[in-house]
Enzyme design. Structure first.
Site, PDB file in Angstrom:
ATOM      1  N   ARG A 121       0.834  -1.206   0.000  1.00 31.21           N
ATOM      2  CA  ARG A 121       0.000   0.000   0.000  1.00 31.21           C
ATOM      3  C   ARG A 121       0.866   1.252   0.000  1.00 31.21           C
ATOM      4  O   ARG A 121       0.580   2.226  -0.699  1.00 31.21           O
ATOM      5  CB  ARG A 121      -0.918  -0.022   1.220  1.00 31.21           C
ATOM      6  N   HIS A 148       0.702   4.057  -2.929  1.00 29.02           N
ATOM      7  CA  HIS A 148       0.305   5.422  -2.584  1.00 29.02           C
ATOM      8  C   HIS A 148       1.419   6.424  -2.878  1.00 29.02           C
ATOM      9  O   HIS A 148       1.141   7.585  -3.180  1.00 29.02           O
ATOM     10  CB  HIS A 148      -0.084   5.499  -1.103  1.00 29.02           C
ATOM     11  N   VAL A 169       1.353   9.254  -6.734  1.00 30.60           N
ATOM     12  CA  VAL A 169       1.305  10.701  -6.473  1.00 30.60           C
ATOM     13  C   VAL A 169       2.689  11.265  -6.799  1.00 30.60           C
ATOM     14  O   VAL A 169       3.643  11.037  -6.073  1.00 30.60           O
ATOM     15  CB  VAL A 169       0.937  11.006  -5.010  1.00 30.60           C
ATOM     16  N   GLY A 223       4.864  10.257  -8.721  1.00 24.98           N
ATOM     17  CA  GLY A 223       5.861   9.253  -9.041  1.00 24.98           C
ATOM     18  C   GLY A 223       6.520   8.654  -7.809  1.00 24.98           C
ATOM     19  O   GLY A 223       6.276   9.063  -6.676  1.00 24.98           O
ATOM     20  N   SER A 282       7.898  10.848  -1.555  1.00 31.42           N
ATOM     21  CA  SER A 282       7.252  12.058  -1.034  1.00 31.42           C
ATOM     22  C   SER A 282       6.237  11.714   0.053  1.00 31.42           C
ATOM     23  O   SER A 282       5.958  12.531   0.933  1.00 31.42           O
ATOM     24  CB  SER A 282       6.572  12.832  -2.166  1.00 31.42           C
ATOM     25  N   GLU A 296       1.854  14.897   2.156  1.00 26.41           N
ATOM     26  CA  GLU A 296       0.996  13.824   1.631  1.00 26.41           C
ATOM     27  C   GLU A 296       0.531  12.896   2.748  1.00 26.41           C
ATOM     28  O   GLU A 296      -0.586  12.390   2.740  1.00 26.41           O
ATOM     29  CB  GLU A 296       1.756  13.002   0.581  1.00 26.41           C
ATOM     30  N   ASN A 311      -4.134   8.663   2.995  1.00 27.06           N
ATOM     31  CA  ASN A 311      -2.870   8.163   3.531  1.00 27.06           C
ATOM     32  C   ASN A 311      -2.847   8.041   5.051  1.00 27.06           C
ATOM     33  O   ASN A 311      -1.844   7.613   5.627  1.00 27.06           O
ATOM     34  CB  ASN A 311      -1.719   9.086   3.102  1.00 27.06           C
ATOM     35  N   PRO A 351      -7.375   6.421  -5.916  1.00 30.15           N
ATOM     36  CA  PRO A 351      -8.687   5.795  -6.113  1.00 30.15           C
ATOM     37  C   PRO A 351      -9.282   5.302  -4.809  1.00 30.15           C
ATOM     38  O   PRO A 351      -8.583   4.767  -3.951  1.00 30.15           O
ATOM     39  CB  PRO A 351      -8.363   4.606  -7.037  1.00 30.15           C
ATOM     40  N   HIS A 365      -4.634  -6.621  -2.919  1.00 36.36           N
ATOM     41  CA  HIS A 365      -5.721  -6.982  -2.018  1.00 36.36           C
ATOM     42  C   HIS A 365      -5.712  -8.468  -1.659  1.00 36.36           C
ATOM     43  O   HIS A 365      -6.573  -8.927  -0.910  1.00 36.36           O
ATOM     44  CB  HIS A 365      -7.067  -6.607  -2.636  1.00 36.36           C
ATOM     45  N   ASP A 406      -9.010 -10.881   1.249  1.00 31.35           N
ATOM     46  CA  ASP A 406      -8.975 -12.219   0.659  1.00 31.35           C
ATOM     47  C   ASP A 406      -9.363 -13.198   1.766  1.00 31.35           C
ATOM     48  O   ASP A 406      -8.610 -13.402   2.718  1.00 31.35           O
ATOM     49  CB  ASP A 406      -7.569 -12.522   0.135  1.00 31.35           C
ATOM     50  N   THR A 462      -6.816 -16.923   1.541  1.00 29.51           N
ATOM     51  CA  THR A 462      -5.382 -16.939   1.882  1.00 29.51           C
ATOM     52  C   THR A 462      -4.927 -15.520   2.206  1.00 29.51           C
ATOM     53  O   THR A 462      -4.205 -14.895   1.434  1.00 29.51           O
ATOM     54  CB  THR A 462      -4.547 -17.514   0.717  1.00 29.51           C
TER      55      THR A 462
END
Length: 312
Positions: A58, A62, A66, A68, A72, A84, A90, A156, A187, A229, A232
């Protein structure tokens, strides 16, 4: 060796603009132990907490989506100067202490040499392998960014439509296959708070037994979390795609990928073939790690991943 070679040629094809400075084994001479130092930190933490794979996946997503892959996201907010890290999407990102520990050891071994953005990339790669996912090489040589503003964050949400998600990925140079691979793969480990899946719990198409189990868990106070999930939850594999095909996707975006005609074929292919998923996940991770990277003399090599070198 064959998979490493394949990833090398994929990298050459996908990211020619970064190829001049971003390369496999970038620290071979300047800091030969760089990758092993990061790997040891991650392995030690993973032995105590297998959930770090989800946290680091994650974190990298993230950060890269943002401005690249420039670390940051790691900058701490200060009075009158938010970053950020301080903005809504975040707020629940975690795992920063893993990056801090690796940076501390790297600064002792090779001062001002290994960037925080490369540490994030390496740590995430290592955590994926520890969680049963593919082992792959990643190019290094990134430098750290000089800006971190909450105004730049546009990530998103869990209910984003598939078409909008495809557009968001396309803006980063990635395609629908990359999107299904990274969202589903990301996920395959991790959890989501019940407050973010109320739309799925109200969906009559959701598998009834799963719906009942999730509702029971979500009745508890303090916004409990559930595994994304259900089969697993600590292994990076293709199980989540099979769950999606059976209307057992916990998050709306996951389930929608299995229903939308532009992505359901990809979901089906991964559900039936874990080897294909592993190959594509490694490729997509390498590709994501090249988004708008800073190399050469751009940016800086931070001494402390949480603060710009000039103290701003």
């Amino acid at each position: 060796m064959r998979s490493i070679t394949a990833l090398f040629f994929l990298f050459c094809f996908l990211a020619p603009s970064a190829l001049a400075q971003l390369r496999f084994g970038f620290y071979g001479r300047s800091c030969p132990r760089a990758e092993s130092i990061v790997a040891n930190v991650v392995a030690n933490r993973f032995r105590r907490d297998r959930s770090i794979t989800a946290a680091l996946l994650r974190m990298q997503f993230h950060d890269c989506f943002v401005r690249g892959c420039d670390a940051s996201l790691l900058i701490d907010p200060r009075p009158g100067r938010p970053s950020e890290k301080s903005t809504g999407p975040n707020a629940s990102v975690r795992g920063y202490e893993i990056i801090d520990e690796a940076k501390r050891l790297l600064e002792a071994a090779c001062p001002r040499t290994v960037s925080c953005s490369d540490i994030v990339t390496l740590a995430t790669r290592d955590s994926v392998a520890l969680a049963g996912g593919p082992r792959f090489s990643v190019p290094t040589g990134r430098r750290d960014g000089l800006r971190s503003s909450p105004n730049d964050v546009n990530l998103p949400g869990p209910t984003i439509p598939v078409a909008a998600s495809i557009q968001l990925f396309a803006a980063q140079g990635m395609n629908a296959n990359d999107m299904v691979t990274l969202i589903g793969g990301g996920h395959s480990v991790g959890v989501v708070h019940c407050s973010l899946i109320q739309d799925r719990l109200a969906d009559p198409a959701m598998d009834r037994s799963l719906n009942a189990r999730l509702r029971n868990t979500c009745r508890a106070p303090n916004d409990p979390s559930v595994f994304l999930d259900q089969r697993t939850p600590f292994i990076v594999d293709n199980a989540i795609y099979g769950e999606i095909r059976r209307q057992r996707g916990v998050m709306r975006i996951d389930q929608n990928m299995g229903l939308d005609r532009s992505t359901r074929g990809i979901v089906s292919s991964f559900a039936q073939n874990n080897a294909l998923f592993r190959k594509r996940f490694a490729e997509a991770m390498v590709k994501m790690g090249t988004i708008k990277v800073l190399t050469g003399r751009s940016g800086e090599i931070r001494k402390n991943c949480r603060v710009f070198n000039n103290g701003r």
